[in-house]
Design an enzyme around this catalytic site. Sequence first.
Site, PDB file in Angstrom:
ATOM      1  N   TYR A 154       0.767  30.636   6.372  1.00  0.00           N
ATOM      2  CA  TYR A 154      -0.529  29.976   6.168  1.00  0.00           C
ATOM      3  C   TYR A 154      -1.614  31.018   5.857  1.00  0.00           C
ATOM      4  CZ  TYR A 154      -4.401  26.756   7.328  1.00  0.00           C
ATOM      5  OH  TYR A 154      -5.532  25.982   7.307  1.00  0.00           O
ATOM      6  N   LYS A 158      -3.928  31.502   2.450  1.00  0.00           N
ATOM      7  CA  LYS A 158      -5.392  31.409   2.462  1.00  0.00           C
ATOM      8  C   LYS A 158      -6.045  32.738   2.065  1.00  0.00           C
ATOM      9  CE  LYS A 158      -5.708  27.071   3.766  1.00  0.00           C
ATOM     10  NZ  LYS A 158      -6.169  26.027   2.834  1.00  0.00           N
TER      11      LYS A 158
HETATM   12  P1  NDP Z   1      -4.817  17.019   7.092  1.00  0.00           P
HETATM   13  O1  NDP Z   1      -3.388  17.357   7.326  1.00  0.00           O
HETATM   14  O2  NDP Z   1      -5.560  16.210   8.089  1.00  0.00           O
HETATM   15  O3  NDP Z   1      -4.963  16.293   5.649  1.00  0.00           O
HETATM   16  C1  NDP Z   1      -4.340  16.900   4.549  1.00  0.00           C
HETATM   17  C2  NDP Z   1      -4.739  16.164   3.280  1.00  0.00           C
HETATM   18  O4  NDP Z   1      -4.179  16.904   2.171  1.00  0.00           O
HETATM   19  C3  NDP Z   1      -4.194  14.753   3.185  1.00  0.00           C
HETATM   20  O5  NDP Z   1      -5.134  13.971   2.474  1.00  0.00           O
HETATM   21  C4  NDP Z   1      -2.915  14.938   2.365  1.00  0.00           C
HETATM   22  O6  NDP Z   1      -2.562  13.766   1.624  1.00  0.00           O
HETATM   23  C5  NDP Z   1      -3.346  16.023   1.409  1.00  0.00           C
HETATM   24  N1  NDP Z   1      -2.256  16.825   0.836  1.00  0.00           N
HETATM   25  C6  NDP Z   1      -1.327  17.568   1.478  1.00  0.00           C
HETATM   26  N2  NDP Z   1      -0.507  18.154   0.581  1.00  0.00           N
HETATM   27  C7  NDP Z   1      -0.934  17.780  -0.647  1.00  0.00           C
HETATM   28  C8  NDP Z   1      -0.513  18.055  -1.967  1.00  0.00           C
HETATM   29  N3  NDP Z   1       0.551  18.851  -2.222  1.00  0.00           N
HETATM   30  N4  NDP Z   1      -1.197  17.474  -2.991  1.00  0.00           N
HETATM   31  C9  NDP Z   1      -2.251  16.664  -2.764  1.00  0.00           C
HETATM   32  N5  NDP Z   1      -2.702  16.376  -1.539  1.00  0.00           N
HETATM   33  C10 NDP Z   1      -2.052  16.927  -0.492  1.00  0.00           C
HETATM   34  O7  NDP Z   1      -5.549  18.442   6.858  1.00  0.00           O
HETATM   35  P2  NDP Z   1      -7.039  18.931   7.240  1.00  0.00           P
HETATM   36  O8  NDP Z   1      -8.014  17.895   6.882  1.00  0.00           O
HETATM   37  O9  NDP Z   1      -7.021  19.470   8.618  1.00  0.00           O
HETATM   38  O10 NDP Z   1      -7.181  20.201   6.267  1.00  0.00           O
HETATM   39  C11 NDP Z   1      -7.949  20.188   5.085  1.00  0.00           C
HETATM   40  C12 NDP Z   1      -8.122  21.623   4.607  1.00  0.00           C
HETATM   41  O11 NDP Z   1      -8.815  22.376   5.599  1.00  0.00           O
HETATM   42  C13 NDP Z   1      -6.787  22.355   4.368  1.00  0.00           C
HETATM   43  O12 NDP Z   1      -6.899  23.178   3.219  1.00  0.00           O
HETATM   44  C14 NDP Z   1      -6.635  23.202   5.612  1.00  0.00           C
HETATM   45  O13 NDP Z   1      -5.843  24.339   5.385  1.00  0.00           O
HETATM   46  C15 NDP Z   1      -8.078  23.556   5.885  1.00  0.00           C
HETATM   47  N6  NDP Z   1      -8.343  23.951   7.271  1.00  0.00           N
HETATM   48  C16 NDP Z   1      -8.121  23.068   8.303  1.00  0.00           C
HETATM   49  C17 NDP Z   1      -8.367  23.454   9.593  1.00  0.00           C
HETATM   50  C18 NDP Z   1      -8.126  22.558  10.762  1.00  0.00           C
HETATM   51  O14 NDP Z   1      -8.156  23.044  11.904  1.00  0.00           O
HETATM   52  N7  NDP Z   1      -7.889  21.271  10.582  1.00  0.00           N
HETATM   53  C19 NDP Z   1      -8.889  24.802   9.899  1.00  0.00           C
HETATM   54  C20 NDP Z   1      -9.089  25.632   8.731  1.00  0.00           C
HETATM   55  C21 NDP Z   1      -8.821  25.198   7.477  1.00  0.00           C
HETATM   56  P3  NDP Z   1      -1.580  12.614   2.263  1.00  0.00           P
HETATM   57  O15 NDP Z   1      -2.416  11.876   3.303  1.00  0.00           O
HETATM   58  O16 NDP Z   1      -1.258  11.756   1.097  1.00  0.00           O
HETATM   59  O17 NDP Z   1      -0.420  13.329   2.866  1.00  0.00           O
END
Ligand code: NDP
Length: 246
Positions: A154, A158
Amino acid sequence: MTNTTHKVALVTGASRGIGRDIAFKLAADGFAVVVNYAGNTALAEQVVADIEAQGGRGLAVQADIADSDAVTRLFEQTLATFGRLDAVINNAGIMQMARITTDNVGILDKTLATNLRGSWLVMAKAAETVSEDGRIIAFSSSVLGKSFPGYGAYIASKAGVEGLVKVLANELRGRKITVNAVAPGPVATELFFEGKSEEQVQAIANLAPFERLGQPHEIADVVAFLAGPQGGWINGQVLRVNGGMV
Ligand code: NDP
Protein backbone atom coordinates in the site's frame (compact mmCIF):
# COMPACT_ATOMS: atom_id res chain seq x y z
CA MET A 1 -28.26 15.38 -22.55
CA THR A 2 -25.59 18.06 -22.79
CA ASN A 3 -25.55 20.97 -20.42
CA THR A 4 -22.57 23.28 -20.09
CA THR A 5 -23.92 25.66 -17.46
CA HIS A 6 -22.68 23.69 -14.45
CA LYS A 7 -19.20 22.56 -13.54
CA VAL A 8 -18.69 18.82 -13.72
CA ALA A 9 -16.67 16.57 -11.42
CA LEU A 10 -15.70 12.93 -11.81
CA VAL A 11 -15.08 11.04 -8.56
CA THR A 12 -13.65 7.52 -8.77
CA GLY A 13 -14.65 5.07 -6.03
CA ALA A 14 -17.70 7.13 -5.07
CA SER A 15 -20.11 4.30 -4.24
CA ARG A 16 -19.07 4.31 -0.55
CA GLY A 17 -16.49 5.53 1.96
CA ILE A 18 -14.68 8.82 1.40
CA GLY A 19 -15.60 9.00 -2.29
CA ARG A 20 -19.33 9.00 -1.53
CA ASP A 21 -18.93 12.01 0.78
CA ILE A 22 -16.83 13.78 -1.87
CA ALA A 23 -19.63 13.20 -4.40
CA PHE A 24 -22.24 14.62 -1.99
CA LYS A 25 -20.11 17.63 -1.07
CA LEU A 26 -19.25 18.52 -4.68
CA ALA A 27 -22.91 18.12 -5.67
CA ALA A 28 -23.87 20.47 -2.82
CA ASP A 29 -21.27 22.92 -4.15
CA GLY A 30 -23.00 22.89 -7.54
CA PHE A 31 -21.03 20.32 -9.55
CA ALA A 32 -22.75 17.69 -11.65
CA VAL A 33 -21.02 14.53 -10.40
CA VAL A 34 -19.99 11.32 -12.12
CA VAL A 35 -20.07 8.57 -9.49
CA ASN A 36 -17.59 5.89 -10.56
CA TYR A 37 -17.45 2.48 -8.87
CA ALA A 38 -16.00 -0.99 -9.40
CA GLY A 39 -18.76 -3.46 -8.56
CA ASN A 40 -21.37 -2.03 -6.18
CA THR A 41 -23.97 -0.82 -8.72
CA ALA A 42 -26.80 -0.48 -6.20
CA LEU A 43 -24.69 1.68 -3.85
CA ALA A 44 -23.52 3.93 -6.69
CA GLU A 45 -27.06 4.36 -7.99
CA GLN A 46 -28.19 5.25 -4.47
CA VAL A 47 -25.51 7.97 -4.31
CA VAL A 48 -26.87 9.40 -7.56
CA ALA A 49 -30.46 9.15 -6.29
CA ASP A 50 -29.47 11.00 -3.10
CA ILE A 51 -27.75 13.74 -5.15
CA GLU A 52 -30.83 14.10 -7.35
CA ALA A 53 -33.12 14.18 -4.31
CA GLN A 54 -31.19 17.29 -3.20
CA GLY A 55 -31.73 18.92 -6.62
CA GLY A 56 -28.29 18.00 -8.03
CA ARG A 57 -27.20 16.01 -11.06
CA GLY A 58 -25.30 12.74 -11.03
CA LEU A 59 -24.40 9.74 -13.17
CA ALA A 60 -23.18 6.33 -11.98
CA VAL A 61 -20.53 4.74 -14.23
CA GLN A 62 -18.92 1.36 -13.60
CA ALA A 63 -15.24 1.23 -14.56
CA ASP A 64 -12.20 -0.55 -13.12
CA ILE A 65 -9.62 2.25 -12.94
CA ALA A 66 -6.82 -0.27 -13.56
CA ASP A 67 -8.28 -1.02 -17.01
CA SER A 68 -7.24 1.46 -19.70
CA ASP A 69 -10.26 0.84 -21.97
CA ALA A 70 -12.64 1.16 -19.03
CA VAL A 71 -11.08 4.49 -18.01
CA THR A 72 -11.40 5.77 -21.59
CA ARG A 73 -15.08 4.77 -21.57
CA LEU A 74 -15.57 6.46 -18.18
CA PHE A 75 -14.33 9.79 -19.55
CA GLU A 76 -16.30 9.37 -22.81
CA GLN A 77 -19.52 8.76 -20.87
CA THR A 78 -18.80 11.80 -18.70
CA LEU A 79 -18.41 14.10 -21.72
CA ALA A 80 -21.36 12.54 -23.57
CA THR A 81 -23.63 13.16 -20.59
CA PHE A 82 -22.45 16.46 -19.16
CA GLY A 83 -20.48 18.02 -22.05
CA ARG A 84 -17.46 19.15 -20.04
CA LEU A 85 -15.20 18.16 -17.17
CA ASP A 86 -13.73 20.52 -14.58
CA ALA A 87 -12.49 18.39 -11.70
CA VAL A 88 -11.24 14.81 -11.50
CA ILE A 89 -10.84 13.22 -8.09
CA ASN A 90 -9.12 9.85 -8.23
CA ASN A 91 -10.20 8.53 -4.85
CA ALA A 92 -10.65 4.81 -5.69
CA GLY A 93 -8.16 2.61 -3.92
CA ILE A 94 -7.57 -0.70 -2.17
CA MET A 95 -5.51 -1.75 0.84
CA GLN A 96 -4.41 -5.26 1.71
CA MET A 97 -2.03 -6.09 4.51
CA ALA A 98 0.98 -8.14 3.39
CA ARG A 99 4.46 -8.41 4.81
CA ILE A 100 7.29 -8.20 2.29
CA THR A 101 7.68 -11.88 1.40
CA THR A 102 8.08 -13.69 -1.90
CA ASP A 103 4.65 -15.27 -1.52
CA ASN A 104 2.99 -11.86 -1.20
CA VAL A 105 4.21 -10.39 -4.48
CA GLY A 106 0.76 -10.96 -6.00
CA ILE A 107 -0.69 -8.54 -3.44
CA LEU A 108 1.91 -5.98 -4.50
CA ASP A 109 0.91 -6.44 -8.17
CA LYS A 110 -2.80 -6.09 -7.39
CA THR A 111 -2.30 -3.04 -5.18
CA LEU A 112 -0.07 -1.30 -7.71
CA ALA A 113 -2.56 -2.09 -10.49
CA THR A 114 -5.42 -0.30 -8.77
CA ASN A 115 -3.67 2.41 -6.76
CA LEU A 116 -0.72 3.36 -8.99
CA ARG A 117 -1.59 2.21 -12.53
CA GLY A 118 -5.18 3.37 -11.86
CA SER A 119 -3.91 6.79 -10.77
CA TRP A 120 -1.71 7.00 -13.87
CA LEU A 121 -4.61 6.14 -16.20
CA VAL A 122 -7.13 8.47 -14.53
CA MET A 123 -4.65 11.34 -14.23
CA ALA A 124 -3.60 10.90 -17.87
CA LYS A 125 -7.18 11.08 -19.13
CA ALA A 126 -7.88 13.96 -16.76
CA ALA A 127 -4.90 15.87 -18.17
CA GLU A 128 -6.31 15.39 -21.70
CA THR A 129 -9.84 16.33 -20.75
CA VAL A 130 -10.26 18.89 -17.95
CA SER A 131 -11.09 22.46 -18.84
CA GLU A 132 -8.91 25.51 -18.23
CA ASP A 133 -8.82 26.33 -14.48
CA GLY A 134 -9.45 22.62 -13.89
CA ARG A 135 -8.45 20.46 -10.96
CA ILE A 136 -6.87 17.02 -10.72
CA ILE A 137 -6.82 15.51 -7.23
CA ALA A 138 -5.21 12.14 -6.43
CA PHE A 139 -5.25 10.13 -3.20
CA SER A 140 -2.25 9.18 -1.12
CA SER A 141 -2.22 8.25 2.59
CA SER A 142 -0.61 9.64 5.73
CA VAL A 143 0.44 6.08 6.61
CA LEU A 144 3.36 6.73 4.25
CA GLY A 145 5.02 8.51 7.15
CA LYS A 146 4.57 5.59 9.57
CA SER A 147 6.21 2.67 7.73
CA PHE A 148 4.12 0.17 9.74
CA PRO A 149 4.88 -3.54 9.15
CA GLY A 150 2.42 -5.05 6.65
CA TYR A 151 1.77 -1.82 4.76
CA GLY A 152 4.54 -2.31 2.16
CA ALA A 153 2.39 -2.81 -0.93
CA TYR A 154 0.00 0.00 0.00
CA ILE A 155 2.77 2.45 0.95
CA ALA A 156 4.70 1.64 -2.25
CA SER A 157 1.59 2.40 -4.32
CA LYS A 158 0.87 5.68 -2.53
CA ALA A 159 4.51 6.83 -2.66
CA GLY A 160 4.23 6.35 -6.41
CA VAL A 161 1.07 8.45 -6.51
CA GLU A 162 2.80 11.31 -4.69
CA GLY A 163 5.55 11.20 -7.29
CA LEU A 164 3.10 11.26 -10.20
CA VAL A 165 1.25 14.28 -8.78
CA LYS A 166 4.36 16.45 -8.73
CA VAL A 167 5.49 15.38 -12.20
CA LEU A 168 2.06 15.95 -13.75
CA ALA A 169 1.84 19.42 -12.16
CA ASN A 170 5.05 20.24 -14.07
CA GLU A 171 3.89 18.57 -17.29
CA LEU A 172 0.77 20.78 -17.30
CA ARG A 173 2.79 24.02 -17.30
CA GLY A 174 0.85 26.71 -19.15
CA ARG A 175 -2.52 24.93 -18.86
CA LYS A 176 -3.89 26.53 -15.63
CA ILE A 177 -4.76 23.11 -14.20
CA THR A 178 -3.77 22.25 -10.64
CA VAL A 179 -2.62 18.76 -9.66
CA ASN A 180 -2.55 17.81 -5.99
CA ALA A 181 -2.91 14.83 -3.68
CA VAL A 182 -4.85 14.48 -0.46
CA ALA A 183 -3.28 12.10 2.05
CA PRO A 184 -5.77 11.25 4.80
CA GLY A 185 -4.88 9.74 8.14
CA PRO A 186 -7.10 6.87 9.34
CA VAL A 187 -10.73 7.44 8.31
CA ALA A 188 -13.76 5.42 9.46
CA THR A 189 -14.50 3.41 6.29
CA GLU A 190 -14.58 -0.26 5.31
CA LEU A 191 -11.05 0.02 3.90
CA PHE A 192 -9.76 1.03 7.34
CA PHE A 193 -11.83 -1.31 9.57
CA GLU A 194 -11.31 -4.47 7.47
CA GLY A 195 -9.38 -7.09 9.47
CA LYS A 196 -8.70 -4.90 12.54
CA SER A 197 -9.72 -5.69 16.13
CA GLU A 198 -11.37 -2.99 18.29
CA GLU A 199 -8.09 -2.61 20.17
CA GLN A 200 -6.15 -2.09 16.94
CA VAL A 201 -8.69 0.48 15.76
CA GLN A 202 -8.43 2.40 19.04
CA ALA A 203 -4.62 2.28 19.06
CA ILE A 204 -4.50 3.75 15.57
CA ALA A 205 -7.18 6.33 16.39
CA ASN A 206 -5.03 7.43 19.36
CA LEU A 207 -2.10 8.31 17.07
CA ALA A 208 -3.69 11.72 16.41
CA PRO A 209 -3.81 14.27 19.27
CA PHE A 210 -7.61 14.29 18.82
CA GLU A 211 -7.61 10.57 19.70
CA ARG A 212 -10.27 9.66 17.15
CA LEU A 213 -10.59 8.55 13.55
CA GLY A 214 -11.25 11.02 10.76
CA GLN A 215 -14.71 10.98 9.19
CA PRO A 216 -15.27 10.83 5.41
CA HIS A 217 -16.88 14.29 5.35
CA GLU A 218 -13.74 15.83 6.86
CA ILE A 219 -11.74 14.60 3.87
CA ALA A 220 -14.50 15.62 1.45
CA ASP A 221 -14.36 19.20 2.79
CA VAL A 222 -10.66 19.45 1.91
CA VAL A 223 -11.22 17.99 -1.56
CA ALA A 224 -14.04 20.49 -2.13
CA PHE A 225 -11.73 23.34 -1.11
CA LEU A 226 -9.07 22.16 -3.58
CA ALA A 227 -11.69 21.64 -6.30
CA GLY A 228 -13.35 25.00 -5.72
CA PRO A 229 -12.35 28.54 -6.70
CA GLN A 230 -10.30 29.05 -3.50
CA GLY A 231 -7.98 26.14 -4.35
CA GLY A 232 -6.51 27.70 -7.47
CA TRP A 233 -3.07 28.61 -6.10
CA ILE A 234 -2.36 25.22 -4.51
CA ASN A 235 -0.44 23.11 -7.01
CA GLY A 236 1.90 20.12 -6.89
CA GLN A 237 1.19 19.59 -3.19
CA VAL A 238 0.32 16.68 -0.93
CA LEU A 239 -2.13 17.77 1.77
CA ARG A 240 -1.91 15.55 4.84
CA VAL A 241 -5.37 15.59 6.38
CA ASN A 242 -5.02 13.58 9.56
CA GLY A 243 -5.86 15.58 12.69
CA GLY A 244 -2.18 16.04 13.46
CA MET A 245 -0.99 12.41 13.34
CA VAL A 246 2.77 12.51 12.85
P1 NDP B 1 -13.49 2.15 0.64
O1 NDP B 1 -12.95 0.76 0.62
O2 NDP B 1 -14.46 2.54 1.70
O3 NDP B 1 -14.15 2.49 -0.80
C1 NDP B 1 -13.40 2.20 -1.94
C2 NDP B 1 -14.12 2.74 -3.17
O4 NDP B 1 -13.24 2.54 -4.30
C3 NDP B 1 -15.42 2.04 -3.49
O5 NDP B 1 -16.30 2.99 -4.06
C4 NDP B 1 -14.99 1.00 -4.53
O6 NDP B 1 -16.05 0.65 -5.42
C5 NDP B 1 -13.94 1.77 -5.28
N1 NDP B 1 -12.95 0.94 -5.99
C6 NDP B 1 -12.11 0.01 -5.48
N2 NDP B 1 -11.35 -0.51 -6.47
C7 NDP B 1 -11.72 0.11 -7.62
C8 NDP B 1 -11.31 0.01 -8.96
N3 NDP B 1 -10.35 -0.85 -9.36
N4 NDP B 1 -11.93 0.81 -9.88
C9 NDP B 1 -12.91 1.66 -9.52
N5 NDP B 1 -13.33 1.81 -8.26
C10 NDP B 1 -12.74 1.04 -7.32
O7 NDP B 1 -12.19 3.10 0.68
P2 NDP B 1 -11.96 4.53 1.39
O8 NDP B 1 -13.11 5.41 1.15
O9 NDP B 1 -11.50 4.30 2.78
O10 NDP B 1 -10.68 5.05 0.58
C11 NDP B 1 -10.74 6.04 -0.43
C12 NDP B 1 -9.33 6.51 -0.74
O11 NDP B 1 -8.75 7.08 0.43
C13 NDP B 1 -8.38 5.37 -1.17
O12 NDP B 1 -7.53 5.83 -2.20
C14 NDP B 1 -7.59 5.08 0.09
O13 NDP B 1 -6.34 4.52 -0.20
C15 NDP B 1 -7.48 6.47 0.67
N6 NDP B 1 -7.21 6.49 2.11
C16 NDP B 1 -8.10 5.94 3.00
C17 NDP B 1 -7.83 5.96 4.34
C18 NDP B 1 -8.74 5.36 5.36
O14 NDP B 1 -8.33 5.22 6.52
N7 NDP B 1 -9.97 4.99 5.02
C19 NDP B 1 -6.60 6.59 4.85
C20 NDP B 1 -5.75 7.15 3.82
C21 NDP B 1 -6.07 7.09 2.51
P3 NDP B 1 -17.08 -0.60 -5.09
O15 NDP B 1 -17.99 -0.11 -3.97
O16 NDP B 1 -17.81 -0.79 -6.36
O17 NDP B 1 -16.22 -1.75 -4.67
